[in-house]
Design a protein around this motif. Structure first.
Motif, mmCIF file in Angstrom:
data_model
loop_
_atom_site.group_PDB
_atom_site.id
_atom_site.type_symbol
_atom_site.label_atom_id
_atom_site.label_comp_id
_atom_site.label_asym_id
_atom_site.label_seq_id
_atom_site.Cartn_x
_atom_site.Cartn_y
_atom_site.Cartn_z
ATOM 1 N N SER A 185 0.805 -1.229 0.000
ATOM 2 C CA SER A 185 0.000 0.000 0.000
ATOM 3 C C SER A 185 0.832 1.270 0.000
ATOM 4 O O SER A 185 0.289 2.366 -0.032
ATOM 5 C CB SER A 185 -0.894 0.037 1.245
ATOM 6 N N LEU A 186 2.139 1.126 0.075
ATOM 7 C CA LEU A 186 2.958 2.331 0.143
ATOM 8 C C LEU A 186 2.892 3.112 -1.171
ATOM 9 O O LEU A 186 2.934 2.515 -2.245
ATOM 10 C CB LEU A 186 4.420 1.968 0.443
ATOM 11 N N PRO A 187 2.824 4.429 -1.081
ATOM 12 C CA PRO A 187 2.772 5.246 -2.304
ATOM 13 C C PRO A 187 4.132 5.249 -2.996
ATOM 14 O O PRO A 187 5.166 5.061 -2.353
ATOM 15 C CB PRO A 187 2.435 6.643 -1.783
ATOM 16 N N SER A 188 4.125 5.449 -4.297
ATOM 17 C CA SER A 188 5.389 5.376 -5.038
ATOM 18 C C SER A 188 6.104 6.718 -5.145
ATOM 19 O O SER A 188 7.298 6.775 -5.419
ATOM 20 C CB SER A 188 5.165 4.802 -6.431
ATOM 21 N N ASP A 189 5.378 7.826 -4.893
ATOM 22 C CA ASP A 189 5.983 9.159 -5.026
ATOM 23 C C ASP A 189 7.286 9.358 -4.277
ATOM 24 O O ASP A 189 8.288 9.757 -4.849
ATOM 25 C CB ASP A 189 4.998 10.228 -4.546
ATOM 26 N N PRO C 199 -5.687 -3.731 -0.060
ATOM 27 C CA PRO C 199 -4.783 -4.748 0.506
ATOM 28 C C PRO C 199 -5.057 -4.965 1.979
ATOM 29 O O PRO C 199 -5.085 -6.107 2.453
ATOM 30 C CB PRO C 199 -3.392 -4.141 0.304
ATOM 31 N N ARG C 272 2.547 -6.621 -5.005
ATOM 32 C CA ARG C 272 2.754 -5.446 -5.841
ATOM 33 C C ARG C 272 2.987 -5.840 -7.278
ATOM 34 O O ARG C 272 3.597 -6.835 -7.596
ATOM 35 C CB ARG C 272 3.977 -4.684 -5.337
ATOM 36 N N GLY C 277 -1.537 0.057 -6.806
ATOM 37 C CA GLY C 277 -0.421 0.740 -6.155
ATOM 38 C C GLY C 277 -0.454 2.237 -6.375
ATOM 39 O O GLY C 277 -0.344 3.017 -5.459
ATOM 40 N N LEU C 279 -1.552 5.856 -6.681
ATOM 41 C CA LEU C 279 -2.639 6.571 -6.019
ATOM 42 C C LEU C 279 -3.240 7.653 -6.891
ATOM 43 O O LEU C 279 -4.431 7.733 -7.075
ATOM 44 C CB LEU C 279 -2.119 7.260 -4.768
#
Lengths: 296, 428, 280
Positions: A185-189, C199, C272, C277, C279
């Motif tokens: 769930s971590l954002p990629s920015d 998730p 992933r 993923g 946003l």
């Protein structure tokens, strides 16, 4: 003026959202909790299933004076500390590995989550067979590497660690499950920005991954700790609290008080003492783990 | 017209059948998952044919049974019409006032012949404080089993004679037995790798039950059974405990302190031990070539010194039973001689003298008369409200002693706690 | 420049190789006992305890047959599945909304939040008697409904806390932006927050399912023959005649199947590369 209305609206929304769960909680949770509390002050038990005597703190006193209560407390604390730490370290490492861009993740993931879905009773029964010192596959396996057979469950020095080992085998998947969900769930920015800035893998991990994962880590550790305090089936089947009293966990102590001592009142008292201690530990853990985040 | 008649007939038929279904009685029992349960289960259709009562067996594991029964017994109406009671609980349940007295019912039912039961069974899972609460169901006395091939081996016989100056034979006292186990722990030669005794040190039940045999054979006991003062720290008990610890440390496999019944039996069946003290029902498996490497070579005897640990289950009717009449019908059927005999022939463990010595049964199981004889002097652990806790306390101390705790201290601790339990149960 | 790219690639390959090796080692440690259990399910107890192990033996189906014919395992299996699914389907939405309230509005403050968790720290044994009495008075003993209700008592608090943790990672600005655009709070929660929390919701769902699937004590107290669940059946295989190893192993193999199916089904939400993923 508008600010107050928004706050009020929010408060109402909060209650509205919480209500369905709240109703269930009051019905099915608060009642048993109160029942146990009242019981701990009474003489309620199987022989006397009535609330006809008010005993003040007599039951608590009985428990406090029992050296085996303190032994069980010590054993379960030791157990939970060791098990949660090791499972967290191991689980997080595996979750990080599974989070990388490699092929065949699905297979690894499926395999790694199998033990968690086995009933603890069954896992313990089967491991007892594996760990039979003379006839078990574990010692046979060791003998292939010329290692001397281990007295897994019969030695007071080893038994505790054997139980720890089997618990890790089964429960590490719990950590993997939750932590992986968090990583996904971590954002990629932030990572893209870091790549532009030229940060190394370790720097990315320490300054981005860890802080962002804080809430999930806190939950994973907290939940596992609470589950850990309830460990029963594993110990009951593998060692019955022995050899001696080296693996006598608190849940087994309470089980004996209830079904052998026939006194629900005493076991309720012991449970509430445990609850209090647990609460302190959990709140402490929560604050300690959260603290760093708020500082940032 | 014809169509109408057939519809009418069909309707009448349907009503009759459903009326029959409505009136068919059903009773529920909570049973333990042992062969005797399944043997009875196979005979249930016969009971249903005779009486129209359907019997439902709910089968659970021993440990769970106690926990599951207690809430059901303490209420006014429980889920079970009849239950089986282990001898550990045979003091607890009557003391709690949870069982229906059966004296009058037994007297007025011809198929229940109390005089035909082995008296020690009735003492154990029958009467409590002079009232009849249970009818004995099956028995699980512990016996000593040993390897006849090793006992008859000429080389071993010679060596033993040279070492001890006596003939190699089944010992008749505990000290000799422990010495024999030490001797039979072979490091080399034909039986290299064999341990003298396969023992069960898992607490609380296995270690306590096994040690009880040692205790009783030295003439010791948990309590004086009239004054209920604990005698578990008397010299005989101390002696039996030190012999037990010695046997465990010298002649038993290193893992024995953690062995339960299953592990110990499996070790013996795989041919890795000379002797084992365990429940007599396992004898059949020991002699079965598909289950045991030592089939055909196993002999049995009473515990050296005399008294074996007795154990067993009895049928009982809880006060909270919804249908006591049907429950008693079932009990009087299942314990009638013909059914008891059928059960024994199918491999069940008898409790009636006449079943043990019945010619057909004795022909199929030739060792039964010997067992019946041993049963006469078998002794159960004291039965009172806190028997299970007593076992837990003694089991814990024994386990600590194996790990090194001083024996006298351990038994003193046990005696103190046992006295407390007796006081709590208002026996002292 | 070319050199740099090549060494970056080399590190990447080494890192990937290390990942594969480590994951394989862990998987093997997990898998070996499982394979042994599968082996056990096709053999007799006698062979199971033989050491050194007999590698070539005739596999038998007796254990599986006995599982269904003697034990009536399908009944336990069906009960477990039904109870786990229903309890999960009820608990997850309730928990999601409650977690949302806790996370966004701090409803009830820390005292309520820790309070509901506090219950879980009481050993279930002590709670089982009052719940037994409760179910008895409501006439819900020996019903699947009663069992489901009792499962909510431990599902909810855990799920709420779990989802609280995941919701923390979803910024409020998102649903607030939607609300400024005219959506109601409920709509924005369902349409925006929920998908992002997938998730976490999946993990919560699986956790709930597992908790119900493996739960033993309440099932023991509250059910009887017709409504018993799989853990009861498994425990019953530990008889006083010894553990029915073969049947136990067969039962375990069977009991894993729904979980494997579930696990594979939700995998794409948990790993992933395949999903939600991104946003913004």
């Amino acid at each position: 003026m508008p600010k107050m209305t928004i706050e009020k609206l929010n408060k109402r929304a909060g209650i509205f959202f919480f209500l369905p769960a709240g109703v269930v909680i009051i019905g099915i949770i608060v009642y048993p909790l109160l029942f146990s509390l009242v019981t701990s002050f009474s003489s309620y038990g199987f022989l006397n299933p009535f609330f006809n005597q008010f005993l003040w703190f007599e039951n608590y006193g009985t428990i406090f004076h029992d050296i085996y209560f303190w032994n069980s407390l010590w054993v379960i604390f030791k157990f939970v500390f060791v098990v949660v730490t090791l499972e967290f370290l191991l689980g997080f490492s595996v979750a990080l590995l599974l989070n990388r861009k490699i092929k065949g993740k699905g297979i690894f993931y499926t395999i790694l989550t199998i033990p968690m879905v086995m009933a603890p009773v069954a896992v313990a029964l089967i491991w007892r067979v594996f760990l039979h010192p003379e006839l078990g596959i574990a010692n046979y396996f060791l003998s292939l590497f010329k290692i001397r057979p281990v007295n897994w469950l019969g030695s007071s020095k080893v038994a505790f660690w054997t139980v720890v080992m089997v618990d890790i085998w089964q429960q590490v998947s719990f950590m993997i499950l939750i932590l992986l969900a968090g990583l996904v769930s971590l954002p990629s920015d932030p990572y893209e920005a870091a790549a532009i800035d030229g940060a190394s893998t370790i720097q990315r991990f320490i300054y981005i991954t860890l802080p962002l994962m804080k809430p999930v880590i806190v939950v994973a550790v907290l939940l596992r700790t609470i589950f850990g305090f309830r460990t029963f089936d594993l110990v009951y089947i593998l060692t019955r609290g022995g050899p001696g009293v080296t693996t006598d966990v608190m849940s087994y102590y309470i089980y004996r008080r209830t079904f052998m001592g026939l006194s629900l009142a005493e076991s309720s008292a012991a449970s509430y003492i445990l609850l209090l201690i647990n609460m302190i530990v959990v709140v402490f853990l929560y604050r300690a783990l959260r603290m760093q985040r708020e500082v940032e | 017209m014809k169509k109408f008649r057939s519809i009418l007939l069909l309707t009448v038929f349907a009503i009759t059948v459903s009326a029959g279904a409505v009136f068919a009685e059903e009773i529920n029992l909570l049973m333990e998952g042992v062969p005797d349960t399944f043997i009875v289960q196979n005979l249930l259709p016969e009971f249903q044919r005779e009486t129209g009562i359907k019997v439902n067996f709910e089968v659970v594991n021993y440990a769970q049974m106690h926990a599951k029964l207690l809430p059901q017994l303490m209420g006014r109406e429980g889920a079970y019409d009849a239950i089986v009671v282990d001898n550990y609980w045979a003091g607890e349940f009557p003391a709690g006032g949870w069982l229906e007295p059966l004296d009058d019912l037994a007297k007025s039912t011809p198929s229940i012949e109390l005089d035909k039961y082995v008296p020690s069974m009735l003492d154990m899972v029958g009467y409590h404080n002079k009232t009849l609460y249970m009818i004995p169901f099956y028995n699980y006395t512990m016996l000593l089993f040993y390897r006849e091939d090793m006992m008859n081996d000429p080389d071993l016989k010679k060596e033993y004679q040279e070492k001890y100056g006596k003939k190699l034979k089944v010992p008749n006292n505990l000290q000799d037995y422990v010495n024999l186990c030490a001797f039979m722990t072979r490091k080399d030669g034909k039986y290299a790798g064999t341990y003298g005794a396969s023992m069960m040190g898992l607490k609380p039940d296995p270690i306590c039950m096994e040690w009880s045999n040692y205790l009783f054979s030295m003439g010791g006991d948990y309590y004086d059974r009239t004054t209920w003062i604990s005698t578990i720290n008397k010299p005989e008990a101390i002696r039996s405990a030190s012999l037990y610890v010695k046997n465990m440390t010298v002649s038993a496999p290193p893992g024995a302190p953690g062995y339960g019944f299953d592990e110990a039996i499996q070790l013996f069946n795989q041919g890795k031990a000379f002797s084992i003290v365990t429940f007599w029902m396992f004898y059949v498996d020991m002699q079965d070539p598909e289950k045991s490497k030592v089939a055909g070579h196993v002999g049995l005897s009473r515990m050296p010194g005399g008294a074996n640990l007795n154990g067993g289950w009895g049928w009982a009717i809880p006060k909270s039973s919804p249908n006591k009449e049907a429950a008693w019908k079932f009990i009087s059927w299942v314990e009638s001689f013909p059914i008891a005999k059928k059960r024994a022939l199918a491999g069940g463990a008898p409790t009636r003298k006449d079943v043990f010595t019945d010619p057909e049964v004795a022909a199929k199981f030739p060792w039964y008369p010997q067992v019946a004889d041993i049963l006469k002097t078998a002794k159960p652990v004291p039965e009172f409200t806190y028997s299970t806790q007593m076992i837990e306390v003694v089991g814990r101390e024994l386990s600590l002693m194996i790990q090194g705790k001083d024996i006298v201290k351990g038994l003193d601790t046990a005696a103190k706690e046992l006295d407390k339990l007796a006081k709590k149960a208002r026996l002292q | 420049m070319v050199m740099k790219t090549r060494s970056v690639k080399k590190t990447r390959i080494l890192a990937d190789a290390a990942t594969y090796i480590l994951l394989s080692i862990f998987s093997l440690i997990i898998l070996l006992p499982v394979i042994w259990i599968i082996r056990l399910s096709f053999t007799t107890k006698y062979i199971a305890y033989q050491v050194p192990p007999v590698w070539f033996f005739k596999p038998i189906l007796d254990n599986y047959r006995s599982l269904f014919i003697d034990y009536g395992f399908e009944r336990f299996f069906f009960n477990s599945i039904m109870v786990a699914i229903v309890a999960t389907v009820i608990a997850v939405p309730l928990a999601f909304f409650a977690a949302y309230a806790f996370n966004r509005f701090n409803t009830g403050g820390r005292s309520l939040q820790f309070g509901i968790l506090g219950l879980q720290m009481l050993p279930p044994i002590v709670l089982s008697i009052p719940i037994f009495v409760l179910m008895k008075t409501m006439n819900l003993l020996n019903t699947r409904g009663g069992l489901i209700a009792s499962y909510l008592s431990f599902n909810l608090p855990f799920l709420i806390w779990m989802l609280m943790g995941f919701l923390d990672g979803i910024p409020r600005e998102l649903e607030e932006a939607a609300m400024i655009d005219g959506a109601s709070r409920l709509q924005s929660v369902i349409r925006i927050v929920f998908p992002l929390a997938t998730p976490g919701v999946m993990a919560a769902g699986i956790l709930s399912f597992i908790l119900c699937w493996n739960e033993f004590l309440f099932a023991l107290m509250l059910t009887a023959e017709k409504t018993s669940t799989v853990p009861i059946a498994l425990a019953a295989m530990q008889t006083e005649r010894g553990v029915m190893l073969g049947t136990l192993a067969a039962a375990m193999c069977f009991a894993i199947i729904p979980m494997l199916v579930l696990s594979i089904a939700i995998q794409k939400y948990m790993i992933r590369g395949l999903t939600f993923g991104a946003l913004k």
